[in-house]
Write a protein that holds these residues in place. Structure first.
Motif, PDB file in Angstrom:
ATOM      1  N   ARG A  46       0.852  -1.195   0.000  1.00 56.81           N
ATOM      2  CA  ARG A  46       0.000   0.000   0.000  1.00 56.81           C
ATOM      3  C   ARG A  46       0.890   1.249   0.000  1.00 56.81           C
ATOM      4  O   ARG A  46       2.042   1.195   0.437  1.00 56.81           O
ATOM      5  N   ASP A  78       1.141   3.600   1.976  1.00 56.94           N
ATOM      6  CA  ASP A  78       1.710   3.992   3.274  1.00 56.94           C
ATOM      7  C   ASP A  78       2.784   3.013   3.780  1.00 56.94           C
ATOM      8  O   ASP A  78       3.383   3.238   4.829  1.00 56.94           O
ATOM      9  N   GLN A  79       3.057   1.961   3.037  1.00 57.76           N
ATOM     10  CA  GLN A  79       4.056   0.968   3.504  1.00 57.76           C
ATOM     11  C   GLN A  79       5.473   1.330   3.020  1.00 57.76           C
ATOM     12  O   GLN A  79       6.161   0.529   2.378  1.00 57.76           O
ATOM     13  N   THR A  80       5.865   2.535   3.372  1.00 58.92           N
ATOM     14  CA  THR A  80       7.136   3.070   2.889  1.00 58.92           C
ATOM     15  C   THR A  80       8.332   2.218   3.320  1.00 58.92           C
ATOM     16  O   THR A  80       9.226   1.941   2.519  1.00 58.92           O
TER      17      THR A  80
END
Ligand code: CDP
Ligand code: CDP
Length: 228
Positions: A51, A53-55
């Motif tokens: 996703r 936001d899964q940096t």
């Protein structure tokens, strides 16, 4: 001829990869398409279903990937961990996500180190967004290629229609997508798309490919060999 490095930057569709490949061929230099490396990471991120936001997971993925660029008969082949991804890194899905993934500073650091390693023996033509400004600030020749957004969209449109005549895309949509990608690439904090102070600006809106190649070869002669 003594070896040197050439950095070619500019926005999408300016002709960077076409021109860089031809210049490399003329000089018997190695061509390095850094956009393909960012596309390869983006492809892997999508493949893994990460996703936005899964940096941290994206950074780990980029750090653990083996990306190889291999010269092929019809251009450069791209391998990720031994798998040929040359075609799949050009899908609209990858194109639509690549600017987001490449705005992550840690991912840029991983790829910048790989790019600097590839150029360390010189004799490289490297194209991208931050080559003259960040990756190879000491490149002997730096060019910033550009063209109007309309002409760049028309070039891409022609290219896509030739490859797939029934492709479901309009020129207006392509122009919007390209303008949006330019905006993201120019506005990101980490090494944005920018013309280095010492890069020569070439507006190719009305320049056919051979003329651009010729102009760059001339520039190499004057900048590197003092006109000889
Ligand atoms: O060929 P096209 O102009 O469509 O793009 P590309 O050169 O394949 O680059 C794809 C994307 O990778 C760009 O829109 C940038 O977001 C990113 N990129 C970058 O950030 N830095 C580079 N040195 C090269 C590409
Ligand atoms: O790498 P970049 O996104 O900057 O552009 P490209 O993929 O090398 O070029 C996009 C398209 O524009 C290709 O189909 C080229 O043949 C074409 N082109 C052109 O018609 N005239 C130029 N002066 C440069 C590129």
């Amino acid at each position: 001829m003594e070896k040197f490095n050439i950095a070619i930057d500019g926005p999408a569709g300016a002709g960077k990869s076409t021109i860089a490949r031809l210049v490399a061929k003329e000089l018997d230099f190695i061509y390095v398409d850094t956009g393909a490396m960012y596309r390869a990471v983006t492809w892997k991120v999508l493949q893994e279903g990460l996703r936005p936001d899964q940096t941290e997971a994206m950074i780990a993925l980029a750090g653990g990937m083996e990306i190889r660029l291999v010269p092929g008969e019809n251009g450069q082949l791209v391998y990720v961990d031994g798998e040929d991804v040359t075609g799949v890194i050009r899908t609209p899905d990858v194109t639509g996500n690549v600017s987001r993934v490449s705005s992550i500073a840690e991912i840029r650091a991983v790829l910048t180190a790989k790019q600097q390693e590839l150029a360390k023996s010189k004799g490289v033509v490297m194209d991208g967004r931050d080559i003259g400004s960040h990756v190879l600030p000491d490149a002997e020749v730096k060019i910033f290629l550009t063209a109007s957004v309309r002409v760049r969209a028309e070039r891409r449109y022609r290219e896509m229609k030739e490859a797939q005549p029934d492709v479901d895309i309009t020129l207006e949509r392509l122009e919007r997508d390209i303008a949006e990608r330019d905006r993201m690439d120019q506005q990101r904090e980490a090494s944005p798309l920018v013309r280095a102070d010492d890069a020569v600006l070439m507006d190719t809106t009305d320049m056919p490919i051979p003329q651009v190649v010729e102009a760059i070869l001339e520039l190499c002669k004057t900048q590197v060999h003092g006109g000889k």
